[in-house]
Write a protein that holds these residues in place. Structure first.
Motif, PDB file in Angstrom:
ATOM      1  N   GLN A 111      20.788 -24.479  74.856  1.00 58.68           N
ATOM      2  CA  GLN A 111      20.517 -23.110  75.308  1.00 58.68           C
ATOM      3  C   GLN A 111      19.024 -22.843  75.260  1.00 58.68           C
ATOM      4  OE1 GLN A 111      23.025 -20.472  72.896  1.00 58.68           O
ATOM      5  NE2 GLN A 111      24.221 -20.096  74.742  1.00 58.68           N
ATOM      6  N   LEU A 112      18.540 -22.175  76.292  1.00 63.18           N
ATOM      7  CA  LEU A 112      17.146 -21.757  76.357  1.00 63.18           C
ATOM      8  C   LEU A 112      17.131 -20.245  76.515  1.00 63.18           C
ATOM      9  CD1 LEU A 112      15.718 -24.393  78.884  1.00 63.18           C
ATOM     10  CD2 LEU A 112      15.907 -24.586  76.407  1.00 63.18           C
ATOM     11  N   VAL A 113      16.399 -19.580  75.643  1.00 63.92           N
ATOM     12  CA  VAL A 113      16.353 -18.113  75.676  1.00 63.92           C
ATOM     13  C   VAL A 113      14.898 -17.675  75.751  1.00 63.92           C
ATOM     14  CG1 VAL A 113      16.936 -15.971  74.513  1.00 63.92           C
ATOM     15  CG2 VAL A 113      18.482 -17.942  74.351  1.00 63.92           C
ATOM     16  N   GLU A 114      14.552 -17.032  76.861  1.00 63.51           N
ATOM     17  CA  GLU A 114      13.179 -16.561  77.064  1.00 63.51           C
ATOM     18  C   GLU A 114      13.012 -15.157  76.513  1.00 63.51           C
ATOM     19  OE1 GLU A 114      13.593 -18.828  81.229  1.00 63.51           O
ATOM     20  OE2 GLU A 114      14.787 -17.270  80.281  1.00 63.51           O
ATOM     21  N   SER A 115      11.788 -14.842  76.168  1.00 67.12           N
ATOM     22  CA  SER A 115      11.422 -13.495  75.755  1.00 67.12           C
ATOM     23  C   SER A 115       9.931 -13.302  75.996  1.00 67.12           C
ATOM     24  CB  SER A 115      11.756 -13.275  74.274  1.00 67.12           C
ATOM     25  OG  SER A 115      11.041 -14.183  73.470  1.00 67.12           O
ATOM     26  N   GLY A 116       9.495 -12.039  75.894  1.00 67.53           N
ATOM     27  CA  GLY A 116       8.078 -11.752  75.990  1.00 67.53           C
ATOM     28  C   GLY A 116       7.631 -11.140  77.300  1.00 67.53           C
ATOM     29  N   GLY A 117       8.522 -11.050  78.258  1.00 67.67           N
ATOM     30  CA  GLY A 117       8.146 -10.432  79.526  1.00 67.67           C
ATOM     31  C   GLY A 117       7.993  -8.931  79.363  1.00 67.67           C
ATOM     32  N   GLY A 118       7.499  -8.297  80.424  1.00 68.59           N
ATOM     33  CA  GLY A 118       7.325  -6.852  80.372  1.00 68.59           C
ATOM     34  C   GLY A 118       6.376  -6.368  81.445  1.00 68.59           C
ATOM     35  N   LEU A 119       5.953  -5.127  81.288  1.00 69.38           N
ATOM     36  CA  LEU A 119       5.031  -4.478  82.218  1.00 69.38           C
ATOM     37  C   LEU A 119       3.634  -4.486  81.609  1.00 69.38           C
ATOM     38  CD1 LEU A 119       4.446  -2.727  84.752  1.00 69.38           C
ATOM     39  CD2 LEU A 119       5.055  -0.731  83.335  1.00 69.38           C
ATOM     40  N   VAL A 120       2.659  -4.923  82.389  1.00 68.05           N
ATOM     41  CA  VAL A 120       1.278  -4.984  81.907  1.00 68.05           C
ATOM     42  C   VAL A 120       0.342  -4.584  83.042  1.00 68.05           C
ATOM     43  CG1 VAL A 120       1.034  -7.436  82.500  1.00 68.05           C
ATOM     44  CG2 VAL A 120      -0.366  -6.458  80.663  1.00 68.05           C
ATOM     45  N   GLN A 121      -0.783  -4.020  82.685  1.00 70.62           N
ATOM     46  CA  GLN A 121      -1.799  -3.672  83.681  1.00 70.62           C
ATOM     47  C   GLN A 121      -2.533  -4.925  84.140  1.00 70.62           C
ATOM     48  OE1 GLN A 121      -2.488  -0.492  84.960  1.00 70.62           O
ATOM     49  NE2 GLN A 121      -0.588   0.001  83.906  1.00 70.62           N
ATOM     50  N   ALA A 122      -2.976  -4.889  85.368  1.00 66.69           N
ATOM     51  CA  ALA A 122      -3.783  -5.995  85.884  1.00 66.69           C
ATOM     52  C   ALA A 122      -4.974  -6.224  84.956  1.00 66.69           C
ATOM     53  CB  ALA A 122      -4.263  -5.686  87.291  1.00 66.69           C
ATOM     54  N   GLY A 125      16.409 -21.567  81.378  1.00 68.50           N
ATOM     55  CA  GLY A 125      16.644 -20.287  80.743  1.00 68.50           C
ATOM     56  C   GLY A 125      17.114 -19.268  81.754  1.00 68.50           C
ATOM     57  N   GLN A 126      17.370 -18.065  81.279  1.00 67.45           N
ATOM     58  CA  GLN A 126      17.937 -17.020  82.140  1.00 67.45           C
ATOM     59  C   GLN A 126      16.861 -16.230  82.873  1.00 67.45           C
ATOM     60  OE1 GLN A 126      17.360 -16.662  78.944  1.00 67.45           O
ATOM     61  NE2 GLN A 126      16.436 -14.628  78.732  1.00 67.45           N
ATOM     62  N   GLY A 127      15.619 -16.399  82.473  1.00 66.51           N
ATOM     63  CA  GLY A 127      14.517 -15.700  83.138  1.00 66.51           C
ATOM     64  C   GLY A 127      14.090 -14.450  82.393  1.00 66.51           C
ATOM     65  N   THR A 128      12.808 -14.149  82.494  1.00 68.67           N
ATOM     66  CA  THR A 128      12.262 -12.921  81.926  1.00 68.67           C
ATOM     67  C   THR A 128      11.299 -12.305  82.934  1.00 68.67           C
ATOM     68  OG1 THR A 128      11.177 -11.935  79.979  1.00 68.67           O
ATOM     69  CG2 THR A 128      10.367 -14.090  80.681  1.00 68.67           C
ATOM     70  N   GLN A 129      11.408 -11.006  83.144  1.00 65.39           N
ATOM     71  CA  GLN A 129      10.626 -10.324  84.180  1.00 65.39           C
ATOM     72  C   GLN A 129       9.215 -10.034  83.680  1.00 65.39           C
ATOM     73  OE1 GLN A 129      11.551  -9.215  87.472  1.00 65.39           O
ATOM     74  NE2 GLN A 129       9.337  -8.850  87.590  1.00 65.39           N
ATOM     75  N   VAL A 130       8.246 -10.392  84.494  1.00 61.56           N
ATOM     76  CA  VAL A 130       6.851 -10.021  84.262  1.00 61.56           C
ATOM     77  C   VAL A 130       6.411  -9.165  85.441  1.00 61.56           C
ATOM     78  CG1 VAL A 130       4.482 -10.860  84.118  1.00 61.56           C
ATOM     79  CG2 VAL A 130       6.318 -12.059  82.898  1.00 61.56           C
ATOM     80  N   THR A 131       5.943  -7.976  85.148  1.00 60.07           N
ATOM     81  CA  THR A 131       5.471  -7.068  86.188  1.00 60.07           C
ATOM     82  C   THR A 131       4.041  -6.668  85.868  1.00 60.07           C
ATOM     83  OG1 THR A 131       7.697  -6.188  86.514  1.00 60.07           O
ATOM     84  CG2 THR A 131       5.868  -4.889  87.386  1.00 60.07           C
ATOM     85  N   VAL A 132       3.145  -6.923  86.821  1.00 57.49           N
ATOM     86  CA  VAL A 132       1.737  -6.595  86.652  1.00 57.49           C
ATOM     87  C   VAL A 132       1.416  -5.443  87.591  1.00 57.49           C
ATOM     88  CG1 VAL A 132      -0.620  -7.456  86.668  1.00 57.49           C
ATOM     89  CG2 VAL A 132       1.276  -9.004  86.129  1.00 57.49           C
ATOM     90  N   ALA A 133       0.965  -4.341  87.006  1.00 57.95           N
ATOM     91  CA  ALA A 133       0.687  -3.135  87.765  1.00 57.95           C
ATOM     92  C   ALA A 133      -0.811  -2.980  88.012  1.00 57.95           C
ATOM     93  CB  ALA A 133       1.218  -1.927  87.012  1.00 57.95           C
ATOM     94  N   THR A 134      -1.146  -2.310  89.106  1.00 53.82           N
ATOM     95  CA  THR A 134      -2.562  -2.057  89.394  1.00 53.82           C
ATOM     96  C   THR A 134      -3.094  -0.919  88.527  1.00 53.82           C
ATOM     97  OG1 THR A 134      -1.899  -0.585  91.173  1.00 53.82           O
ATOM     98  CG2 THR A 134      -2.367  -2.866  91.760  1.00 53.82           C
ATOM     99  N   LYS A 136      -2.717 -10.858  87.283  1.00 54.81           N
ATOM    100  CA  LYS A 136      -2.933 -10.263  88.595  1.00 54.81           C
ATOM    101  C   LYS A 136      -1.597  -9.731  89.115  1.00 54.81           C
ATOM    102  CE  LYS A 136      -6.426 -13.788  89.598  1.00 54.81           C
ATOM    103  NZ  LYS A 136      -6.840 -14.857  90.541  1.00 54.81           N
ATOM    104  N   VAL A 137      -1.678  -8.816  90.053  1.00 58.09           N
ATOM    105  CA  VAL A 137      -0.464  -8.254  90.645  1.00 58.09           C
ATOM    106  C   VAL A 137       0.422  -9.363  91.208  1.00 58.09           C
ATOM    107  CG1 VAL A 137       0.428  -6.776  92.472  1.00 58.09           C
ATOM    108  CG2 VAL A 137      -1.526  -6.019  91.100  1.00 58.09           C
ATOM    109  N   GLU A 138      -0.216 -10.382  91.778  1.00 60.35           N
ATOM    110  CA  GLU A 138       0.545 -11.478  92.384  1.00 60.35           C
ATOM    111  C   GLU A 138       1.223 -12.390  91.365  1.00 60.35           C
ATOM    112  OE1 GLU A 138      -2.608 -10.598  93.008  1.00 60.35           O
ATOM    113  OE2 GLU A 138      -3.897 -12.365  93.328  1.00 60.35           O
TER     114      GLU A 138
END
Length: 123
Positions: free
Chosen positions: A3-14, A114-123, A86-88
């Motif tokens: 089993q692979l379990v990811e963590s640490g993703g989230g919303l961050v500013q550019a 793993g199941q994936g973790t979302q990373v969102t980079v905002a401007t 970066k946003v990209e």
């Protein structure tokens, strides 16, 4: 059962930083290679970074100098430190392990995901 379990993703500013973790369980992983891939909506899964059994690493050109892949064998954990985001860079990030130990840039080289973790980079 691996089993692979990811963590640490989230919303961050550019320009910000995040550190992703991938905790592996089920067997010793000291001889395994590993990698991070990412996928954004409407796009194919994209190689980000890989580390092989000797702990040599490679990076996609788009992240080289900003991201660092590492593995802590004592904790069976894979990391991806991401700086100057970066946003990209926005995507779902997946960790993957290769029992053959070589790692590599192709998703086909990996046995476990793993199941994936979302990373969102905002401007």
């Amino acid at each position: 059962q691996v089993q692979l379990v990811e963590s640490g993703g989230g919303l961050v500013q550019a320009g910000g930083s995040l550190k992703l973790s991938c905790k592996a369980s089920g067997r010793p992983f000291i001889t395994y290679g590993a990698a991070w891939f990412r996928q954004s909506p409407g796009s194919e899964r994209e190689f980000v970074a890989t580390i092989d059994w000797s702990r040599a690493s490679e990076y996609a050109r788009s992240v080289e100098g900003r991201f660092t892949i590492s593995m802590d064998n004592t904790k069976n954990t894979l990391f991806l430190e991401m700086h100057t985001l970066k946003v990209e860079d926005t995507a779902v990030y997946y960790c993957a392990y290769d029992s053959a130990g070589g790692g590599g840039r192709s998703p086909n080289q990996y046995d476990y995901w793993g199941q994936g973790t979302q990373v969102t980079v905002a401007t």
